[in-house]
Design a protein around this motif. Structure first.
Motif, PDB file in Angstrom:
ATOM      1  N   ALA A 108      36.825  34.343  48.139  1.00  0.00           N
ATOM      2  CA  ALA A 108      36.513  35.754  48.308  1.00  0.00           C
ATOM      3  C   ALA A 108      38.158  36.328  47.754  1.00  0.00           C
ATOM      4  O   ALA A 108      39.129  36.283  48.282  1.00  0.00           O
ATOM      5  N   ILE A 109      37.945  37.245  46.496  1.00  0.00           N
ATOM      6  CA  ILE A 109      39.164  37.633  45.837  1.00  0.00           C
ATOM      7  C   ILE A 109      38.696  39.141  45.313  1.00  0.00           C
ATOM      8  O   ILE A 109      37.554  39.513  45.433  1.00  0.00           O
ATOM      9  N   GLY A 110      39.740  39.753  45.164  1.00  0.00           N
ATOM     10  CA  GLY A 110      39.530  41.279  44.493  1.00  0.00           C
ATOM     11  C   GLY A 110      40.204  42.190  45.563  1.00  0.00           C
ATOM     12  O   GLY A 110      40.717  41.988  46.340  1.00  0.00           O
ATOM     13  N   PHE A 111      40.110  43.408  44.903  1.00  0.00           N
ATOM     14  CA  PHE A 111      40.834  44.780  45.553  1.00  0.00           C
ATOM     15  C   PHE A 111      39.855  45.374  46.711  1.00  0.00           C
ATOM     16  O   PHE A 111      38.795  44.596  46.980  1.00  0.00           O
ATOM     17  N   GLU A 112      39.940  46.339  46.938  1.00  0.00           N
ATOM     18  CA  GLU A 112      39.149  46.995  47.932  1.00  0.00           C
ATOM     19  C   GLU A 112      37.561  47.288  47.663  1.00  0.00           C
ATOM     20  O   GLU A 112      36.727  47.242  48.316  1.00  0.00           O
ATOM     21  N   THR A 113      37.350  47.038  46.073  1.00  0.00           N
ATOM     22  CA  THR A 113      35.972  47.033  45.774  1.00  0.00           C
ATOM     23  C   THR A 113      35.225  46.085  46.271  1.00  0.00           C
ATOM     24  O   THR A 113      33.844  46.231  46.464  1.00  0.00           O
ATOM     25  N   THR A 114      35.546  44.880  46.082  1.00  0.00           N
ATOM     26  CA  THR A 114      34.758  43.599  46.493  1.00  0.00           C
ATOM     27  C   THR A 114      35.174  43.315  47.868  1.00  0.00           C
ATOM     28  O   THR A 114      34.128  42.259  48.235  1.00  0.00           O
ATOM     29  N   THR A 115      35.708  43.987  48.658  1.00  0.00           N
ATOM     30  CA  THR A 115      35.947  43.531  49.827  1.00  0.00           C
ATOM     31  C   THR A 115      35.170  43.767  50.898  1.00  0.00           C
ATOM     32  O   THR A 115      34.698  43.122  51.745  1.00  0.00           O
ATOM     33  N   PRO A 116      34.255  45.004  50.979  1.00  0.00           N
ATOM     34  CA  PRO A 116      33.102  45.266  51.793  1.00  0.00           C
ATOM     35  C   PRO A 116      31.919  44.316  51.784  1.00  0.00           C
ATOM     36  O   PRO A 116      31.401  44.029  52.835  1.00  0.00           O
ATOM     37  N   PRO A 117      31.737  43.868  50.364  1.00  0.00           N
ATOM     38  CA  PRO A 117      30.641  42.867  50.648  1.00  0.00           C
ATOM     39  C   PRO A 117      30.689  41.554  51.214  1.00  0.00           C
ATOM     40  O   PRO A 117      30.282  40.907  51.745  1.00  0.00           O
TER      41      PRO A 117
END
Length: 287
Positions: A49-58
């Motif tokens: 799991a990587i990414g900023f706040e955009t990909t965190t909720p999924p």
């Protein structure tokens, strides 16, 4: 995700590992990782799991779903990072404060991140650093309008947070997504960023209540720093200290097909973007 496949590491990339026989799969949604785990109960399935706040909720959603199903063969290696600490690190860097250093007049705020966190977190940069922030959408007219708004602020001597992307971004952001993130994740005390070094409270870890699905805990993993190629200038490029053409590897050894640094991996990276578009302008300028 696809962008992670070609990031160079100590022993090559994930793509290299797959070529050596490892079972590494590209997914388009974290939910796909759950499907793989359900279909292969005899295999350990780890979602990177990587990414900023955009990909965190999924990612938070699939962790909750895995817990609800007691999906024992599924875990997540969490490398989610936070946008505001990265902005602060850039503004606090010596080159940003030194006379003749990086000339930072303002920021175009990220669209998708801002739909989650809202416009409020940027207020401290406008107030404390006197740097205007304009949140922009992705369409060409969005970006042009945001730049115009930034120029007007600079010309007026103002430093405010303005929201060009009003059709999707609010001051408070997505409160439901924020609550979900707060339930599933906790803030790490420190995390190392490529190009920026170790930043305090700049990334997320899985909350102890979901430790059963935390790959770090399950497999006893520890993060170790991986240096870029000695000639790679990705770090200074990320900070705005250097441009892609300042790197000796750019366009020769380092290309989108054979990236030597993180800036060339994603199509959104500074070096990859300049390779695909800017180099033609550079060539025309020399004619």
């Amino acid at each position: 995700f696809g962008d992670a496949m070609r990031v160079p590491g100590k022993n090559g990339s994930l793509l290299d590992a797959r070529m050596r026989g490892a079972d590494v799969r590209i997914i388009y949604s974290p939910a796909d990782a759950l499907k793989i785990a359900r279909a292969n109960p005899e295999r350990e399935v780890v979602f990177f799991a990587i990414g900023f706040e955009t990909t965190t909720p999924p990612t938070a959603l699939v962790l909750k779903q895995a817990a609800a199903e007691n999906l024992a063969n599924f875990s997540v290696l969490c490398c989610h990072v936070l946008t505001p600490p990265a902005i602060a690190a850039i503004l606090d860097a010596p080159e940003a404060r030194a006379p003749g250093g990086v000339a930072l007049d303002g920021f175009i705020g990220p669209a998708h991140v801002s739909t989650v966190i809202g416009s409020r977190p940027y207020a401290r940069f406008a107030a404390a650093y006197r740097k205007p922030v304009v949140i922009a959408g992705f369409e060409p007219l969005d970006v042009m309008q945001a730049i115009l708004m930034l120029v007007r602020q600079v010309n007026d001597g103002r430093a405010e947070v303005e929201n060009e992307f009003t059709r999707a971004v609010t001051e408070d952001g997505n409160l439901k997504a924020q609550a979900l993130m707060a339930e599933v994740f906790t803030v790490r005390e420190h995390f190392e960023w490529r190009g920026l070094g170790v930043l305090p409270r700049s990334a997320l870890a899985i909350h102890p209540r979901y430790a059963a699905f935390d790959a770090e805990a399950r497999f006893g993993l520890a993060y170790t720093p991986v240096a870029d190629h000695k000639a790679c200038e990705c770090g200074p490029i990320l900070r705005g200290v250097k441009a892609p053409l300042d790197c000796k590897l750019f366009g020769t050894v380092c290309t989108p097909e054979t990236p030597m640094g993180a800036c060339m991996v994603s199509s959104e990276g500074a070096c990859a973007a300049h390779y695909n578009y800017g180099r033609f302008r550079d060539h025309a300028a020399t004619l």
